[in-house]
Design a protein around this motif. Structure first.
Motif, PDB file in Angstrom:
ATOM      1  N   ALA A   1       0.831  -1.202   0.000  1.00 51.49           N
ATOM      2  CA  ALA A   1       0.000   0.000   0.000  1.00 51.49           C
ATOM      3  C   ALA A   1       0.867   1.253   0.000  1.00 51.49           C
ATOM      4  CB  ALA A   1      -0.929   0.002   1.223  1.00 51.49           C
ATOM      5  N   ALA A   2       1.962   1.214   0.762  1.00 50.44           N
ATOM      6  CA  ALA A   2       2.874   2.360   0.795  1.00 50.44           C
ATOM      7  C   ALA A   2       3.536   2.562  -0.560  1.00 50.44           C
ATOM      8  CB  ALA A   2       3.937   2.144   1.868  1.00 50.44           C
TER       9      ALA A   2
ATOM     10  N   ASP B   1       0.944   5.450   1.328  1.00 51.52           N
ATOM     11  CA  ASP B   1       0.354   5.436   2.660  1.00 51.52           C
ATOM     12  C   ASP B   1       0.158   3.991   3.107  1.00 51.52           C
ATOM     13  OD1 ASP B   1      -1.056   5.761   5.000  1.00 51.52           O
ATOM     14  OD2 ASP B   1      -2.718   6.892   4.112  1.00 51.52           O
ATOM     15  N   ALA B   2       0.939   3.557   4.100  1.00 55.27           N
ATOM     16  CA  ALA B   2       0.848   2.176   4.579  1.00 55.27           C
ATOM     17  C   ALA B   2      -0.493   1.888   5.245  1.00 55.27           C
ATOM     18  CB  ALA B   2       1.984   1.903   5.572  1.00 55.27           C
ATOM     19  N   ARG B   3      -1.214   2.930   5.639  1.00 53.72           N
ATOM     20  CA  ARG B   3      -2.505   2.732   6.302  1.00 53.72           C
ATOM     21  C   ARG B   3      -3.641   2.570   5.291  1.00 53.72           C
ATOM     22  NH1 ARG B   3      -2.259   8.205   9.509  1.00 53.72           N
ATOM     23  NH2 ARG B   3      -1.659   8.733   7.367  1.00 53.72           N
ATOM     24  N   ALA B   4      -3.368   2.843   4.029  1.00 58.70           N
ATOM     25  CA  ALA B   4      -4.414   2.796   3.007  1.00 58.70           C
ATOM     26  C   ALA B   4      -4.624   1.365   2.510  1.00 58.70           C
ATOM     27  CB  ALA B   4      -4.058   3.719   1.843  1.00 58.70           C
ATOM     28  N   VAL B   5      -4.939   0.473   3.435  1.00 57.55           N
ATOM     29  CA  VAL B   5      -5.151  -0.925   3.087  1.00 57.55           C
ATOM     30  C   VAL B   5      -6.348  -1.462   3.848  1.00 57.55           C
ATOM     31  CG1 VAL B   5      -3.427  -1.613   4.809  1.00 57.55           C
ATOM     32  CG2 VAL B   5      -4.119  -3.242   3.068  1.00 57.55           C
ATOM     33  N   ARG B   6      -7.162  -2.201   3.167  1.00 64.30           N
ATOM     34  CA  ARG B   6      -8.297  -2.889   3.796  1.00 64.30           C
ATOM     35  C   ARG B   6      -7.971  -4.375   3.832  1.00 64.30           C
ATOM     36  NH1 ARG B   6     -13.104  -5.021   1.118  1.00 64.30           N
ATOM     37  NH2 ARG B   6     -14.671  -5.566   2.677  1.00 64.30           N
TER      38      ARG B   6
ATOM     39  N   GLN C   1      10.128   1.988   4.522  1.00 61.12           N
ATOM     40  CA  GLN C   1       9.848   2.767   5.732  1.00 61.12           C
ATOM     41  C   GLN C   1       8.540   2.345   6.402  1.00 61.12           C
ATOM     42  OE1 GLN C   1      10.276   6.755   3.989  1.00 61.12           O
ATOM     43  NE2 GLN C   1      12.060   7.075   5.315  1.00 61.12           N
ATOM     44  N   ALA C   2       7.659   1.728   5.644  1.00 63.75           N
ATOM     45  CA  ALA C   2       6.358   1.338   6.200  1.00 63.75           C
ATOM     46  C   ALA C   2       6.504   0.295   7.297  1.00 63.75           C
ATOM     47  CB  ALA C   2       5.453   0.816   5.090  1.00 63.75           C
ATOM     48  N   GLU C   3       7.204  -0.819   7.001  1.00 67.60           N
ATOM     49  CA  GLU C   3       7.315  -1.909   7.964  1.00 67.60           C
ATOM     50  C   GLU C   3       8.724  -2.482   8.062  1.00 67.60           C
ATOM     51  OE1 GLU C   3       5.030  -2.629  10.004  1.00 67.60           O
ATOM     52  OE2 GLU C   3       3.333  -1.581   9.116  1.00 67.60           O
ATOM     53  N   GLY C   4       9.683  -1.877   7.361  1.00 63.43           N
ATOM     54  CA  GLY C   4      11.047  -2.371   7.401  1.00 63.43           C
ATOM     55  C   GLY C   4      11.384  -3.244   6.216  1.00 63.43           C
TER      56      GLY C   4
END
Length: 372
Positions: free
Chosen positions: A98-99, A104-109, A329-332
């Protein structure tokens, strides 16, 4: 004498001319040979590459969200914490994707799916990508209308047993009752394994993974078989995990990775290269914490390309120049995601094994394709 020779030469020439005319006439009406067969392209000619365009990516951008299919609940891979947030190895790859595509790493359902739902969810467009501990097999690609974009976890099928049985290997399971999830490769693999060794067993099939684990916990069977990573996760949910052991036998190859629906080659490539960007980041020492600094300071051309400082890699995929940097950068990087969720920093405490980098000591099978 000269007159006779001259006359003979004239006659021969006339005969040759007549034969040539006859052959030419016979050739009329015949189709010309295919110019492409056996002929080399003229120097300097080129065929334009097809446009790199993804309908799936376009839909995601319009929607402003990635729909990611995950396991409905597997510790270490995809599960919800006490705040209802999705965690795990597969969930982190969903956020990284998503990132990469939306910034945006939060833009995931997250869409939880059972084993029987997962492929139809892809085909119908309910999810854009399936990151659900799914093994890459020939029949799945040929029959299910999907494509695998890569491998992010090399697994294998094994057996979980009670220590009280005092078993040293799976060969001692002759005549045992074995719990297994129905309609999975695990069910097929265990049948093949016992048959190949002329051993007897009684399958105890469960409708889903949870049902198979519950049957084992009730002692409806002597052993539980599944991917080793899933067995490690199952052991953590038992009332006394230390009373259960994984047998050393590995009875299959289970390359797990993200799947997408067939027909969108560009989207397959985007998912594939996002995965390989995270793998390459670990190889190059790029982490979630130092990506910004390395983007500004590193002279390494590989790192500069990966982080979007040089080249036009992102735009080639229809993404931003810093797409890979955002994913990291989102989760490594791959190693950070592994260690936190399933490795030494997690309750599963699984060794890297085959999932070590190719150039590690000891080496594994994780190998990033060149990003250049």
């Amino acid at each position: 004498m000269r007159t006779r020779r001259a006359g003979r030469r004239a006659a021969d020439a006339g005969l040759a001319l007549l034969i040539g005319l006859i052959l030419a006439a016979c050739g009329r009406g015949e189709p010309e040979a295919d110019a492409g067969k056996g002929a080399e392209a003229e120097p300097g000619t080129q065929t334009a590459a097809p446009e790199f365009a993804s309908p799936t990516l376009a839909a995601i951008k319009r929607r402003g969200r990635l729909n990611c299919g995950v396991h409905e609940g597997l510790v270490g891979f995809a599960y919800t914490d006490n705040r209802g947030e999705w965690r795990g190895f597969d969930a982190d790859f969903c956020r990284a994707l998503a990132a990469a595509v939306l910034g945006d790493a939060r833009a995931v359902r997250f869409v939880p799916l059972t084993g029987s739902q997962r492929f139809e969810a892809l085909r119908s467009g309910r999810v854009d990508v399936l990151w659900r501990s799914t093994s890459w097999t020939l029949t799945r690609e040929a029959r299910e209308g999907i494509r695998f974009a890569g491998v992010n976890y090399y697994d294998g099928q094994g057996f979980l047993v009670r220590r009280s049985l005092d078993l040293a290997s799976a060969a001692e399971l002759n005549g045992a009752r074995v719990c297994v999830q129905r309609a999975t490769t695990s069910e097929l693999n265990v049948a093949d394994w016992f048959r190949a060794r002329d051993l007897e067993y009684t399958p105890v099939p469960g409708a889903n993974e949870e049902a198979a684990r519950a049957a084992y916990a009730r002692e409806d069977c002597d052993a539980l078989t599944a991917d080793i990573s899933a067995l490690a996760a199952a052991r953590t949910t038992l009332s006394n995990p230390e009373q259960h052991a994984l047998l050393p036998d590995v009875i299959s190859k289970e390359p797990l990775g993200p799947a997408v629906r067939r027909g969108d080659e560009a989207w397959t490539s985007i998912v594939r290269w996002t995965l390989h960007a995270l793998i390459l980041a670990e190889e190059l020492g790029v982490t979630s914490g130092n990506a910004d600094r390395l983007a500004g300071e590193s002279p390494n051309p590989q790192i500069r390309r990966l982080l979007g400082v040089e080249g036009e890699i992102g735009p080639l995929l229809g993404l931003r120049k810093d797409w890979a940097k955002s994913a990291i950068q989102a989760e490594g990087n791959y190693g950070e995601i592994f260690s936190r969720n399933v490795g030494t920093d997690s309750p599963l405490d699984l060794a890297r094994g085959l999932n070590a980098q190719w150039n590690a000591t000891p080496g594994g099978l994780i190998y990033a394709l060149p990003i250049r």
